[in-house]
Design a protein around this motif. Structure first.
Motif, PDB file in Angstrom:
ATOM      1  N   GLU A 377       0.832  -1.206   0.000  1.00  0.00           N
ATOM      2  CA  GLU A 377       0.000   0.000   0.000  1.00  0.00           C
ATOM      3  C   GLU A 377       0.870   1.261   0.000  1.00  0.00           C
ATOM      4  O   GLU A 377       0.540   2.249  -0.678  1.00  0.00           O
ATOM      5  N   SER A 378       1.957   1.237   0.753  1.00  0.00           N
ATOM      6  CA  SER A 378       2.843   2.406   0.785  1.00  0.00           C
ATOM      7  C   SER A 378       3.444   2.675  -0.586  1.00  0.00           C
ATOM      8  O   SER A 378       3.508   3.835  -1.044  1.00  0.00           O
ATOM      9  N   LYS A 379       3.906   1.624  -1.274  1.00  0.00           N
ATOM     10  CA  LYS A 379       4.485   1.798  -2.602  1.00  0.00           C
ATOM     11  C   LYS A 379       3.436   2.272  -3.595  1.00  0.00           C
ATOM     12  O   LYS A 379       3.706   3.127  -4.458  1.00  0.00           O
ATOM     13  N   LEU A 380       2.230   1.738  -3.503  1.00  0.00           N
ATOM     14  CA  LEU A 380       1.171   2.160  -4.419  1.00  0.00           C
ATOM     15  C   LEU A 380       0.814   3.628  -4.222  1.00  0.00           C
ATOM     16  O   LEU A 380       0.688   4.392  -5.192  1.00  0.00           O
ATOM     17  N   ASP A 381       0.645   4.019  -2.962  1.00  0.00           N
ATOM     18  CA  ASP A 381       0.267   5.408  -2.686  1.00  0.00           C
ATOM     19  C   ASP A 381       1.346   6.378  -3.150  1.00  0.00           C
ATOM     20  O   ASP A 381       1.046   7.463  -3.677  1.00  0.00           O
ATOM     21  N   GLU A 382       2.591   5.991  -2.975  1.00  0.00           N
ATOM     22  CA  GLU A 382       3.693   6.852  -3.421  1.00  0.00           C
ATOM     23  C   GLU A 382       3.722   6.958  -4.944  1.00  0.00           C
ATOM     24  O   GLU A 382       3.926   8.046  -5.515  1.00  0.00           O
ATOM     25  N   ALA A 383       3.495   5.827  -5.619  1.00  0.00           N
ATOM     26  CA  ALA A 383       3.522   5.833  -7.082  1.00  0.00           C
ATOM     27  C   ALA A 383       2.331   6.595  -7.655  1.00  0.00           C
ATOM     28  O   ALA A 383       2.461   7.282  -8.684  1.00  0.00           O
ATOM     29  N   VAL A 406      -5.769  -7.960  -2.864  1.00  0.00           N
ATOM     30  CA  VAL A 406      -6.634  -7.757  -4.032  1.00  0.00           C
ATOM     31  C   VAL A 406      -7.600  -6.609  -3.771  1.00  0.00           C
ATOM     32  O   VAL A 406      -7.787  -5.713  -4.615  1.00  0.00           O
ATOM     33  N   MET A 407      -8.216  -6.601  -2.602  1.00  0.00           N
ATOM     34  CA  MET A 407      -9.178  -5.543  -2.274  1.00  0.00           C
ATOM     35  C   MET A 407      -8.487  -4.187  -2.172  1.00  0.00           C
ATOM     36  O   MET A 407      -9.022  -3.171  -2.662  1.00  0.00           O
ATOM     37  N   ALA A 408      -7.304  -4.162  -1.566  1.00  0.00           N
ATOM     38  CA  ALA A 408      -6.602  -2.886  -1.384  1.00  0.00           C
ATOM     39  C   ALA A 408      -6.193  -2.278  -2.722  1.00  0.00           C
ATOM     40  O   ALA A 408      -6.291  -1.056  -2.918  1.00  0.00           O
ATOM     41  N   VAL A 409      -5.746  -3.103  -3.662  1.00  0.00           N
ATOM     42  CA  VAL A 409      -5.303  -2.586  -4.963  1.00  0.00           C
ATOM     43  C   VAL A 409      -6.497  -2.097  -5.779  1.00  0.00           C
ATOM     44  O   VAL A 409      -6.463  -1.008  -6.375  1.00  0.00           O
TER      45      VAL A 409
END
Length: 574
Positions: A377-383, A406-409
């Motif tokens: 989640e941290s990497k996704l939010d940063e990207a 899966v749900m978080a993405v």
């Protein structure tokens, strides 16, 4: 045999060192601080258990025969004492009943000097989880004795991970346990000062369980006209064959002879009679400190008198004689500390080391690869701050952690590529849909394959076979041999985890039921005495919680009570 006597002057002594400050370690500290379980009533909906409770000699559960009370109980744990404590704290909880516990914890016991070592604040891995994840257990089942778990603000029956973490931290404070906890501490080494098994003795755990049940007491010489004890003779032959002088044969009275399997079933220790003329010679071993009552005898007490060996019962002469050395590192200051102790309790959970795919073993993880949801989640939010369009996120695994990912993405409007080896998930069979709708939704997506669900594509019966970090390209291989090549933005391999016991000595790492496998909370828990939780073949070493298969918080108190009961008896505190 390994014996270490030279210790640094700055070594700190504690009677007990608990490794791990999650709910298991907190429950253990509660018992060692002197807060003991007392029966408030014997009226239990289980009539057989209620009948057994009526026969207890004292309302303090620590002093009871826990094995006898736990007979016949069944549930989601394989450990009888854990089932007993769950039955007393949450009567018929699995049937949906909400009944008052039959126990209360009172500050009535003597305090045992102990220290709980943990990497972070009290609560353990609950502080590292995604704070918005809901627990599998009901919120009320996340509570430890004495303080109920607060009702969730959103009226959810399940609790958010952030609330659970805050509860455990507050619990330690309100129960006045802070003085026993040392946080931001990593255990770097645990070493035994004594080998508990003679080199020529059998290694079977059944053998040592049998030896532990032998008891000794002194009888006048007139009792020698009795039949020989074949069992004791066999044990003595195995354990003292290196002795220069021959030991006398132990004897027992005929009326004590009974079938060995029946003794095992009833958990009644065999009694061996030592003639009176042996009494003077045996005073050198302080396990004969009582001349009138039976005293537990360990395998060490069968050892030859001429072998330099710390005795299990040295505490009566040297109450601060350590058996274990524990080394730790303060992660903030870099300071190292050495502790010596009599007993070590492993309460470090089972989530420290994520399982890794074969293709990543021995390699440095690429920047885009993670093994936990919070990092993903941290990497996704940063990207997503830099761009609104990302390549799909690869998720490997078919368990609950993978479902959470899966749900978080998808909630971030990022496409998901979901790879798993089976045809579908199995968790839907264990979780009722009305309580866990989000997991059943993922299960439907996995069965559908992604044809009717946006931002989701499933690859059942596929494996990840290659990963090119430079181009973020992965290769998938189907069960039938078809190859798929995909470009991804991030990859999350969520295929379970195992405990990190690297601080143990290499010869002490094979603690599981299956010696050739790594410790796993579901398939290979640590091999323990089911009534005391002492690790088989390791005197003074105990294990509780997920390490022994108790994977739900509601069962953790049972392990703490079992260990506490054994330590109170060993230290003559009850």
């Amino acid at each position: 045999m390994r014996t270490v006597q030279n210790q640094s002057d700055n070594t700190i002594y504690k009677d007990v060192i608990v490794i791990g400050n999650g709910p298991s370690g907190i429950a253990m500290s509660l018992i060692l601080s002197g807060k003991l379980p007392y029966l408030t009533t014997d009226e239990h909906p289980d009539e057989m258990l209620s009948a057994r409770l009526k026969n207890v000699t004292s309302s303090c559960l620590i002093s009871q025969d826990l094995g006898l009370l736990a007979q016949g109980l069944e549930g989601r744990s394989s450990n009888p004492v854990s089932l007993l404590m769950d039955a007393l704290l949450h009567p018929y909880a699995d049937l949906g009943l909400e009944m008052e516990p039959l126990l209360e914890f009172r500050q009535m016991g003597k305090e045992i000097d102990h220290l709980v070592l943990g990497r972070g604040p009290p609560g353990g891995s609950w502080h590292t989880m995604d704070p918005d994840i809901l627990t599998l257990s009901l919120g009320s089942w996340m509570a430890l004795p004495g303080i109920p778990f607060p009702s969730c603000i959103t009226n959810e029956k399940r609790a958010f991970a952030r609330d659970v973490a805050a509860y455990y931290e507050r619990y330690v404070d309100e129960m006045d346990l802070n003085r026993y906890f040392k946080t931001n501490t990593v255990v770097t080494g645990v070493r035994s000062l004594i080998s508990t098994k003679p080199s020529n003795a059998p290694t079977s755990s059944a053998f040592w369980n049998l030896v532990d049940r032998v008891k000794v007491h002194i009888e006048p010489e007139t009792s020698m006209a009795t039949s020989p004890c074949f069992l004791t003779n066999a044990l003595n032959c195995l354990l003292v064959r290196s002795s220069n002088r021959r030991n006398r044969l132990c004897r027992r009275s005929k009326n004590m002879h009974q079938d060995a399997s029946l003794r095992k079933l009833n958990n009644k220790p065999e009694t061996v009679i030592i003639p009176k003329h042996e009494k003077k010679r045996s005073r050198s071993c302080c396990c004969y400190q009582s001349e009138t009552g039976p005293i537990s005898r360990s395998p060490d007490s069968f050892a030859p008198q001429n072998v330099p060996l710390y005795n299990k019962f040295n505490s009566c002469d040297s109450p601060r004689e350590p058996r274990w050395i524990v080394k730790s590192l303060d992660v903030e200051t870099g300071e190292t500390t050495t502790y010596s102790c009599k007993y070590v309790v492993l309460a470090c959970g089972a989530n420290d080391s994520p399982n890794r795919l074969e293709i990543f073993k021995g390699r440095t993880d690429p920047e885009c690869l993670v093994h936990d949801l919070r990092s993903l989640e941290s990497k996704l939010d940063e990207a997503l701050k830099a761009t609104n369009i990302l390549d799909p996120v690869l998720i490997v695994g078919a368990g609950l952690s993978a479902a959470d990912a899966v749900m978080a993405v998808r909630q971030r409007n990022v496409p998901v590529v979901h790879v798993f080896r089976g045809k579908s998930a199995e968790f839907n069979k264990q979780l009722p849909e009305n309580m866990y709708p989000e997991y059943h939704k993922v299960h439907q997506m996995m069965n559908d394959g992604g044809s009717t669900y946006p931002l989701y594509q499933a690859f059942p019966e596929h494996s990840l076979t290659d990963f090119e970090p430079g181009s973020n390209t992965v290769k998938l291989l189907s069960k039938t041999g078809q190859e798929v090549k995909l470009n991804i933005s991030f990859a999350a391999v969520l295929i379970g985890s195992k405990p990190n016991l690297s601080f143990m000595q290499p010869e002490d790492l094979k603690l599981g039921i299956f010696k050739d496998r790594d410790i796993d909370s579901k398939t290979n828990p640590i091999n323990i005495n089911l009534l005391t939780y002492e690790v088989a073949g390791h005197e003074g070493l105990f294990a509780i919680g997920p390490l022994v298969g108790d994977n739900f918080v509601r069962f953790l108190t049972g392990g703490a009570v079992a260990v506490g009961s054994e330590l109170y008896k060993k230290m003559n505190l009850i």
